[in-house]
Enzyme design. Structure first.
Site, short mmCIF file in Angstrom:
data_model
loop_
_atom_site.label_atom_id
_atom_site.label_comp_id
_atom_site.label_asym_id
_atom_site.label_seq_id
_atom_site.Cartn_x
_atom_site.Cartn_y
_atom_site.Cartn_z
CB SER A 13 -7.53 -2.67 -1.85
OG SER A 13 -6.92 -1.91 -0.82
NE ARG A 33 1.16 -15.08 5.00
CZ ARG A 33 2.28 -15.81 5.04
NH1 ARG A 33 2.24 -17.10 4.75
NH2 ARG A 33 3.44 -15.24 5.37
CE LYS A 107 1.28 5.15 0.77
NZ LYS A 107 0.21 5.99 0.19
CE LYS A 190 -0.70 7.56 4.08
NZ LYS A 190 -1.93 6.80 3.73
CB SER A 253 -8.80 7.38 4.23
OG SER A 253 -7.91 7.33 5.33
NE ARG A 254 -6.51 -0.14 5.03
CZ ARG A 254 -5.94 -0.12 3.83
NH1 ARG A 254 -6.67 -0.16 2.74
NH2 ARG A 254 -4.63 -0.08 3.70
CG ASN A 255 -4.82 4.98 8.68
OD1 ASN A 255 -4.42 4.42 9.68
ND2 ASN A 255 -4.40 4.64 7.46
#
Length: 337
Positions: A13, A33, A107, A190, A253-255
């Site tokens: 993304s 890929r 990140k 973060k 946010s994935r985290n």
């Protein structure tokens, strides 16, 4: 800017979003890929896997051929997850012309070495200008045209100023910062705090708890980052506080999502299996913990994220551990550096 050819490596993304932004000002090719992703971008001008509801710039091209993407590139943007960064870069090296700048969007830290991605670039492509584009940059909001601010950090200020114009747009404001270490580490650290913030949300705690975790997380980020050469002011800016807030509070946010599911009692392996994208904080938290210990810096939030993600502890257990820590002066470990 039209004389600059841009290659963006990575079809996730964020890589797709940056390629879309660059395509407004320069010929841009995205490498991925996945043949399916490439076919979608070239055929329907959409990344149906990661950004299915957003049209991409019609001039953006995609390819699975590194030589095609990189052969005429004047700038290489690396949107590759940390675990595949070095491998992909090694595949790319034979096709990158001398002195072409590289900008990392990643990140995370390399797990085996603890190196930042710009340090990996220095090892694999010595002599090339290298930098990072970082900040509170949620891809879908940028694609929606929402006002966004980001930071471009490079050791070569003249290159940074040229690329600032390329990346920037009407709603995407790009600042420069010469603190490469601080900017890059802010983006890494973060993610770990966002997992902790998500855990608190998943357990049903309130806004006071979230605010305390974010603020104490910022103090922890600053302590570690300053110990490794970053400026404390960088962690108070977009690459630190700005990115931290967005990652800790946004449902995108994935985290934070990983943390929320942990707080709800879901097992980490099950969370990772069901996720469509990489949550860098799960992988990098142990490397961040090792950095803190190496520098003799307290990292209570990171320690507890490691305990949940890798040592079998529950979110409820680590929450109690944090609550029962001895109190310290608020600026402990920061003011004395």
């Amino acid at each position: 800017m039209s004389s600059i050819n841009v290659a963006v490596l990575g079809g996730g993304s964020w890589g797709t979003t940056v390629a879309h932004l660059c395509a407004h000002k320069a010929p841009t090719t995205l490498w991925a890929r996945s043949e399916e992703t490439v076919a979608d971008i070239n055929g329907s001008h959409r990344n149906l896997r990661y950004l299915p509801d957003h049209d991409l710039h019609p001039s953006l091209r995609a390819t699975t051929d590194l030589a095609e993407a990189l052969g005429t590139a004047d700038l290489v943007v690396m949107g590759i997850p940390s675990h595949a960064f070095r491998e992909t870069l090694r595949e790319a090296v034979p096709h990158i012309r001398p002195w072409v700048p590289l900008v990392s969007l990643t990140k995370g830290l390399e797990l085996d070495t603890g190196l930042r991605m710009t340090e990996v670039v220095h090892e694999e492509l010595p002599g090339h200008p290298v930098g990072v584009l970082t900040g509170p940059n949620l891809a879908k909001e940028i694609m929606d045209g929402a006002a966004t601010a980001s930071v471009l950090s490079m050791q070569d200020d003249s290159v940074a100023q040229a690329l600032q114009e390329l990346f920037g747009g009407e709603a995407f404001r790009v600042y420069t910062n010469d603190d490469l270490i601080g900017c890059e580490l802010g983006g890494v650290f973060k993610n770990v705090v966002a997992i902790a913030s998500g855990m608190a949300d998943g357990m049903g705690t309130g806004d006071n708890t979230r605010a305390a975790l974010i603020t104490r997380g910022l103090a922890e980020i600053t302590r570690i980052g300053v110990a490794y050469g970053g400026s404390p002011m960088t962690f108070a800016g977009l690459a630190g506080m700005g990115d931290l807030i967005a990652t800790c509070i946004s449902p995108q946010s994935r985290n934070r999502t990983v943390g929320q599911k942990l707080g709800e009692g879901m097992a980490i392996d099950a969370i990772i299996t069901e996720m469509n994208q990489v949550a860098e904080g799960v992988k990098s938290c142990r490397a961040v913990q090792a950095m803190a210990r190496e520098a003799g810096v307290e990292s209570p939030i990171t320690d507890q994220v490691v305990a949940v993600c890798h040592e079998g502890a529950s979110a409820q257990e680590v929450y109690q551990r944090l609550l029962h820590r001895a109190s310290r002066p608020e600026l402990h470990g920061i003011a004395d550096r």
